[in-house]
Each structure stands twice: as C-alpha cells, then as structure tokens.
Motif scaffolding. Structure first.
Motif, PDB file in Angstrom:
ATOM      1  N   ILE A 143     -19.767  -0.350  39.793  1.00  0.00           N
ATOM      2  CA  ILE A 143     -19.782  -0.967  41.122  1.00  0.00           C
ATOM      3  C   ILE A 143     -21.174  -1.444  41.487  1.00  0.00           C
ATOM      4  N   ASP A 144     -22.199  -0.705  41.070  1.00  0.00           N
ATOM      5  CA  ASP A 144     -23.576  -1.043  41.437  1.00  0.00           C
ATOM      6  C   ASP A 144     -24.159  -2.169  40.601  1.00  0.00           C
ATOM      7  N   LEU A 145     -23.451  -2.632  39.557  1.00  0.00           N
ATOM      8  CA  LEU A 145     -23.957  -3.759  38.774  1.00  0.00           C
ATOM      9  C   LEU A 145     -23.918  -5.029  39.616  1.00  0.00           C
ATOM     10  N   PRO A 146     -24.891  -5.928  39.444  1.00  0.00           N
ATOM     11  CA  PRO A 146     -24.874  -7.187  40.192  1.00  0.00           C
ATOM     12  C   PRO A 146     -23.602  -7.983  39.911  1.00  0.00           C
ATOM     13  N   ALA A 147     -23.063  -8.618  40.954  1.00  0.00           N
ATOM     14  CA  ALA A 147     -21.808  -9.351  40.812  1.00  0.00           C
ATOM     15  C   ALA A 147     -21.911 -10.451  39.756  1.00  0.00           C
ATOM     16  N   LEU A 176     -20.177 -10.663  32.103  1.00  0.00           N
ATOM     17  CA  LEU A 176     -19.571  -9.705  31.181  1.00  0.00           C
ATOM     18  C   LEU A 176     -18.068  -9.949  31.041  1.00  0.00           C
ATOM     19  N   LEU A 177     -17.408 -10.230  32.161  1.00  0.00           N
ATOM     20  CA  LEU A 177     -15.973 -10.485  32.119  1.00  0.00           C
ATOM     21  C   LEU A 177     -15.672 -11.743  31.304  1.00  0.00           C
ATOM     22  N   ALA A 178     -16.495 -12.763  31.458  1.00  0.00           N
ATOM     23  CA  ALA A 178     -16.299 -13.984  30.679  1.00  0.00           C
ATOM     24  C   ALA A 178     -16.458 -13.710  29.184  1.00  0.00           C
ATOM     25  N   ARG A 179     -17.436 -12.885  28.840  1.00  0.00           N
ATOM     26  CA  ARG A 179     -17.630 -12.530  27.429  1.00  0.00           C
ATOM     27  C   ARG A 179     -16.413 -11.788  26.880  1.00  0.00           C
ATOM     28  N   VAL A 180     -15.830 -10.910  27.687  1.00  0.00           N
ATOM     29  CA  VAL A 180     -14.611 -10.206  27.259  1.00  0.00           C
ATOM     30  C   VAL A 180     -13.498 -11.212  26.988  1.00  0.00           C
TER      31      VAL A 180
END
Length: 303
Positions: free
Chosen positions: A222-226, A232-236
C-alpha cells in the motif's frame, strides 16, 4: 568405467529465439534443444560450448555431472536482485564463485569427489534444485551459505582441498532458517555433497525463519508509490510476473529485516571440529544401541 557427462541448461526468464537456438545447435548436433532448454549426454567426446559463456548470453540455470565425480550447478539472476558484494562473502576457491555480466550476476557452485559411486538419474537433478534461483532472487541467502559450507566440507574427504591456513577462515553471515530448508535447498545440499552433521552444527547459529506475514506484505505494498505500482502491474501483464514477484519480495525482506545482532562468526576449524565431535557421539550412540539389542537377543535366546 566408460566416460559419462551430462549437460543441462534452462532459459527461465526469456525463451531463446530461432536464431539463438541455431547458434546453440551449432555447438551440439545431438542435443535436445528447445526455446527453454538444452539437454545432452556424452558417452564419448565432449561438449564444444563454454557453459560460462552460454550462461552469460542465453540461460538462467545450468547443471553438469560426470561419472568421475564432478558436480556443477550455475544460476544467472537479474543484477538488482542480488548484490555482488553480498555474494562475495560466500565465495571460496573453485567451490563457490560469482561474477557480473551486463545486467546479470552469475553464481557457480561445484563439488568434486572421485570416490563416489555414480548411481543417480541425471535428468531429475536440475528440476529439483532450480527453485533456489527464485529464492536467492527474493533475498534468501541460505543456498549461498549451503554452497560455502559444502565447499569447506570437502576438506573432510580430501585433506589437500585447502591449505592449513584455511583453519582460521571465518564463516560468512549465517542466514536464518538453516534448520528448515526448502525442498530445493535440500536438493542443492545433497548435490553439493553437504554432510548432514556439518549442516546440523552450522544450523546451531541460525535463528528460525519468520514466515512472511500477509498483513505486513499488504501494508508494505500500500505504501508503494502509485506510479510505481502501475509500472509493476504493466510488467506483470507483459509476462514478467515471476521476475516482478522476486524483485518485490527481495525489497520487502530488505526493508523489514529485523536488526538482530549477528552471532559470533565461527572459524572453519570450529565447524569441522564440532562436526567430528558430533559424528563421534552419534557413532557411539548407535554402537550402544546395537550392543543393547544384542544383549537382549542373547538373554531371550537363553531363557
């Protein structure tokens, strides 16, 4: 005894394209080659390729065995997942080495024992061991310590393996969880011929491994920058899910690792002497049980 050698390579993070497979094919006409693997057995002759070069350019894991006692396993990891200065603490002679190449770090573990009988299925070895690659990338240093310990453990089999001055060499940082190895780590220890008594002695200084707490993981994410989470989601979605997981676990464990004081570092002589003592105690215990069983059998026979 006839000659036997087994070579296996795995491409895990990225499959080889047709041109790369053709290059590999030029090194061996008899190998089984696909976009993700290379497997060949030699009963005569030798492989024309250089495993080190192939690991630097194409593959993420490699295993080699020969029936004269040579065992070798190599792993290539993304450079950001494991720092070379951390790995160097665990390097020892030819048993454990590491180097950087481009954006990767390559680990090389070897074990030699020309007195061992060759009686195992080579094709099952790497599949059992390769899981340690992801564990290392996620920040688990137990495989490195196991390889270091196995390298010095060879001294018990070969008195010429090290100079006498190595008695005073200090062990590297002892990771937690040596008493509860994963299946892949156990397979690695066996492949590198790590003695069980030596491992038990080393494990005495290893604290229990704390499992990752799901609530703590969620709070950390949650504390990771949006913007970073979007990347990261795009890489997944682009197929890098395994690599993203390894990177995030490595960062999480680094950020949340407790600042516990490290135990005093033992010397190689401390470890090997304690192992010899443990083995002697175990042998006496077994001899005593056998003697007691013999006495009971003798008593029953005369009743």
């Amino acid at each position: 005894m006839s000659e036997y050698q087994y070579y296996e390579f795995l491409a895990i993070d990225r499959p080889l394209d047709d041109a790369e497979q053709a290059t590999i094919r030029s090194l061996s006409t008899r190998a089984t080659i696909s976009a993700t693997s290379f497997v060949n057995e030699y009963d005569w002759g030798d492989f024309k390729g250089d495993p080190r070069d192939l690991m630097e350019r194409y593959y993420d894991a490699h295993l080699y065995v020969a029936n004269w006692g040579s065992h070798r396993v190599m792993f290539r990891l993304p450079g950001g997942s494991l720092e070379l200065d951390v790995v160097e603490d665990y390097c020892v002679g030819v048993g454990v080495s590491a180097w950087e190449t481009g954006e990767f770090i390559v680990l090389d573990f070897t074990s030699e024992d020309d007195d061992e009988d060759f009686d195992y299925d080579s094709e099952s070895l790497l599949s059992a061991i390769v899981g340690v690659r992801a564990e290392l990338a996620a920040g688990d240093l137990r495989p490195l310590y196991l390889a270091w310990l196995a390298a010095y453990g060879a001294w018990e089999r070969d008195e010429d393996a090290f100079d006498r001055e190595a008695d005073d060499d200090l062990e590297p940082p002892v990771p937690p969880g040596l008493g509860t190895l994963t299946a892949a780590q156990r397979a690695l220890a066996d492949f590198l011929r790590l003695d069980d008594d030596l491992l038990a002695v080393a494990s005495e200084a290893s604290p229990p491994l704390d499992a990752d707490n799901p609530d703590d993981l969620a709070a950390w994410v949650i504390d990771l920058p949006a913007a970073e989470k979007d990347t990261l989601l795009a890489r997944v979605m682009l197929g890098e899910g395994v690599r993203v997981r390894m990177e995030l676990l490595h960062r999480y464990r680094g950020d949340t690792a407790p600042a516990d004081p490290r135990p005093a570092r033992r010397t190689v002589a401390n470890l090997l002497d304690a192992t010899a003592g443990r083995r002697t105690v175990g042998e006496r215990r077994v001899a005593r049980r056998h003697a007691e069983a013999g006495e009971r059998a003798h008593s029953v026979a005369h009743e």
